[in-house]
Structure formats: C-alpha cells, structure tokens
Scaffold this active site. Structure first.
Site, short mmCIF file in Angstrom:
data_model
loop_
_atom_site.label_atom_id
_atom_site.label_comp_id
_atom_site.label_asym_id
_atom_site.label_seq_id
_atom_site.Cartn_x
_atom_site.Cartn_y
_atom_site.Cartn_z
N ASP A 254 -5.78 -7.65 3.67
CA ASP A 254 -6.27 -7.34 2.32
C ASP A 254 -5.07 -6.92 1.47
O ASP A 254 -4.10 -7.65 1.36
CB ASP A 254 -7.36 -6.28 2.39
CG ASP A 254 -8.21 -6.22 1.12
OD1 ASP A 254 -7.96 -6.99 0.19
OD2 ASP A 254 -9.13 -5.38 1.05
N ASP A 258 -3.16 -0.29 -2.20
CA ASP A 258 -4.31 -0.21 -3.10
C ASP A 258 -4.59 1.25 -3.46
O ASP A 258 -4.53 2.14 -2.60
CB ASP A 258 -5.56 -0.80 -2.44
CG ASP A 258 -5.54 -2.32 -2.41
OD1 ASP A 258 -4.55 -2.92 -2.88
OD2 ASP A 258 -6.51 -2.90 -1.89
N ARG A 311 -1.66 -9.69 -8.19
CA ARG A 311 -1.85 -8.24 -8.14
C ARG A 311 -0.50 -7.51 -8.00
O ARG A 311 -0.29 -6.75 -7.06
CB ARG A 311 -2.78 -7.84 -6.99
CG ARG A 311 -4.15 -8.46 -7.06
CD ARG A 311 -5.07 -7.90 -6.00
NE ARG A 311 -6.37 -8.57 -5.99
CZ ARG A 311 -7.37 -8.24 -5.18
NH1 ARG A 311 -7.23 -7.27 -4.30
NH2 ARG A 311 -8.52 -8.89 -5.24
#
Length: 420
Positions: A254, A258, A311
């Site tokens: 993933d 984050d 991202r």
C-alpha cells in the site's frame, strides 16, 4: 536525469487533468530480488492502516496527548509525551530556517511546531538506548511509552502474518549504519490498538476519541523498508509530532508514508522513494472531513521521488508544505489535490512528470516561481490560494537548481551513522 528546457510552471500554459485510473506499474523488484504488484488505482480510500492486523504488542494507554472527552479528537497532553532537551541518543535539534545544502540533519517544519502539549518532537531523547537485532527485541522495545532510543542493527524480518508493528510514544527508531532494514512489515504509529479494535471496531472515529490516548513524539530515521505487506509507515488516529527522516522506501503493498485520521504535526524529510507507487497519502477519504479538518499539518522537504508513480503526496483536508524535493521522472503526477487540500510548494525541482499537480476535487495550491520544471505533458492546476507556511515557521529553501545534486547526495538511509 532528463533536464529538458527548464521552465517555470506558470509558463507551461496548461491546466488540468486527464481522467481515468492511475497506471499499474507492475512488479518492482526490491533489493533482495522479490517483488510485489499491487498497482492499484488512486481511487480514494486506503486500507485503513492495518491496525487490526498488527502484532498486538502496543499498549492501549499512556503516551502523548491526553484524550479528549469530546467528539473532535484529543486535547492537550498532560502525561507521557513531553520532550526533554536532548544531548545524546538520537534526539533531534530544532531549526526554524529550513534549507539544508549539506544534508542538514536537524528537524524543521511542522514536527517542530509547539502544539497539543508538546514543544517539538524529540522521540526517545533522554531515555535508555538499546540496540535490537530481531523482531522480538524490536517489538518489546517499542511496546510501551517510556522514552527510549532504539538502534536497529542489520535486517529485521517480520514473522508470517504480521503486517504492522505498533510503535508507542516517545520513541526514536534509528538504523545503525547503511544496512538497517525493515523487511516484510511496517511501523504503525497508531494508538487505536488491537484491543480497542476488538472492543470498539476497526476505526478511531471522532466519537471514540475519549476511549484512548493518541501516540506522540516519534522519530523514525536511517532505515530501509522492503517488502512491506501493508504500509511501510502509517501515522493515524490523532497521532502527532512524528518525524520521518533519512529513510529509503521500496515499493510496498500500500503506501510508503501515510498520515491520516486526525493525525498532526509531521515532518517527512530527506527520504529516498525508489519506484514506489502509492507513495504518500495525507488524508485517506473524501468523507473524513469532520475528523481531519484543522489537522493533518505535514512538511515534506528534501525528499527524492525516484521514478515514483503518484501521491508525492496526495492531500485531502490537510495543509502540506512541499519544498526542496527532487521529483525524478515521475510516471504520473507530483502533487494530488483532493477535497479540502491546501498546499504550498516552493523550491522543488521536477525534471520529467506527466502532471505537476492533479485535481482530485481540490485546487488550493500556491506554486511559487521558485519551483523549476523540466518536461511536463499537462502542466498542473493551481490557484495561488494555498496556505502560507510562514504563519507557522520560517524557512529558507535551497535554490531549486541545486536540489538534484543536494538531494541525491544526502537523501535516504545510510547517510546517518545511527549514533546521532
């Protein structure tokens, strides 16, 4: 490094965006020759941070800021997260000026901001110093909230079935030398522990904020992350004052770093992201405004985005200061602007990129004329309405033209000794 004809974004003359899903980059080999191929589109929600699948060694109390009795999140700290001045053992100094042409190892940006009961981020400074060489030793060292500097030696592989390891408050995790590696699992800076998951559900919703004490005052430095089966580093559930510095990240299942679910006061600096896909997410979902609005302050500086996909970061609701990063042949977009995002970008060097910024429901980006862009197919979206980081701290960015050499020389694991 393809430089092309260096121009400013304002001169690119194009705005906006292609629709459609993000590309699947396929498998990317990690240093040990293994690979993963998540390649999932940048479609919205993340995996939620893996708290339900962690090893359960974190405790459910202590550390960091005191929990709030109201639905909006934690209040100021009364115990467990207060930094002491550091002279040994990994405690960062603080700086108000930014920049760093010599790989400046001091802390700048939002993690040095005085808020939520902490003056700055010092990690385990002033606590005991331990060296760990196994997963069991690492898990024991991070499980409580006592200040501790944890020096990681060699490769630590996760046991089967463990995706994330819970990290308690007041910890410095720092690799020794150039070979310290986290293999097959990630670090979860997250006070919503497995016990709380079992009792109250998977997520730390605002109405559950009084049930736990968030994690705070964590430093993660000089580590290489490979084969992460969820996120490499996840910061969530009102965690605050976290510094992620001088690490190297290979593609994870993933995200690489984050920050979400009401977390705050984070600096991500001098890291090397190698062919990562979903590199950094700030704010996990368009519907999470009640928890995220007014939080999610993150500084991203002097990072090397090395053939990454997307991202770098993607932002929802938060205020992101993106300065002096080197974006080296980005497959899709540099900065993603989501719902409620406010971004200030200055002194970055983007050599080849499909889009400098992409509209995911937000356009509040201030892209200053100190940024340099080589080649871009679509330019970017920006309206000059991003927040002013000078209202929080002062910075003196390096000239963007110097950034490729500076960042390639000093970013990533192995640039520190582990004895800082």
């Amino acid at each position: 490094m393809a430089l092309g004809c260096v121009t400013l974004l304002a001169a690119c003359g194009q705005s906006a965006t292609d629709d459609g899903t993000e590309p699947d980059p396929g498998g990317v080999a990690a240093p040990d020759g293994s690979s993963s191929s998540s390649g999932s589109p940048d479609s919205g929600s993340s995996s939620g941070g893996g708290s339900g699948t962690s090893s359960g060694i974190g405790t459910s109390s202590g550390g960091g800021s005191g929990a709030s009795s109201t639905g909006g999140g934690p209040g100021a700290s009364s115990t467990g997260g207060g930094p002491g001045a550091s002279s040994t053992g990994g405690g960062p100094g603080t700086s108000s000026t930014g920049g760093g042409s010599n790989g400046d190892p001091t802390l700048v940006g939002f993690a040095a901001h005085s808020a939520d009961g902490l003056d700055t981020t010092t990690g385990g400074a002033g606590g005991e110093v331990v060296t760990v060489t196994s997963y069991a030793e690492l898990a024991a060292a991070v499980a409580d909230h006592t200040p501790r500097v944890i020096r990681i030696s060699g490769t630590i592989a996760g046991p089967g079935g463990v995706e994330m390891l819970d990290v308690g408050s007041n910890k410095t995790l720092i690799g020794l030398g150039a070979s310290a590696t986290i293999d097959g699992f990630g670090l979860d800076v997250n006070g919503w522990t497995p016990d709380l998951v079992a009792a109250h559900g998977v997520t730390c919703d605002p109405d559950k904020a009084s049930l736990f004490t968030p994690i705070s005052n964590v430093v993660i430095r000089n580590l290489t992350f490979i084969n992460s089966t969820d996120d490499s580093i996840n910061v969530q559930c009102y965690s605050h004052h976290v510094w992620v510095d001088h690490n190297t990240f290979y593609k994870s299942y993933d995200g690489s770093v984050d920050v979400k679910r009401g977390s705050d006061w984070v600096t991500v600096s001098w890291n090397h992201f190698v062919e990562t896909d979903k590199t950094m997410l700030l704010g996990h979902d368009d519907s999470n405004g009640p928890q995220d609005t007014g939080r999610l302050h993150v500084t991203y500086h002097h990072n090397w985005f090395d053939h990454t996909i997307q991202r770098n970061p993607r932002v929802r609701f938060g205020q992101a200061h993106v300065f002096n990063n080197f974006a080296n042949e980005i497959n899709d977009y540099f900065i993603g602007l989501g719902t409620g995002a406010s971004v200030h970008a200055d002194g970055n060097y983007v050599d080849v990129v499909k889009r400098t910024s992409k509209d995911y429901g937000g356009t509040d980006l201030t892209w200053t004329d100190t940024n340099l862009v080589g080649e871009t197919l679509h330019g970017g979206v920006e309206n000059g309405r991003g927040f002013d980081p000078g209202t929080y701290y002062a910075t003196t960015p390096d000239p963007a033209a110097d950034i490729p050499a500076v960042v390639m020389s000093h970013a990533g694991a192995g640039k520190l000794t582990g004895m800082e």
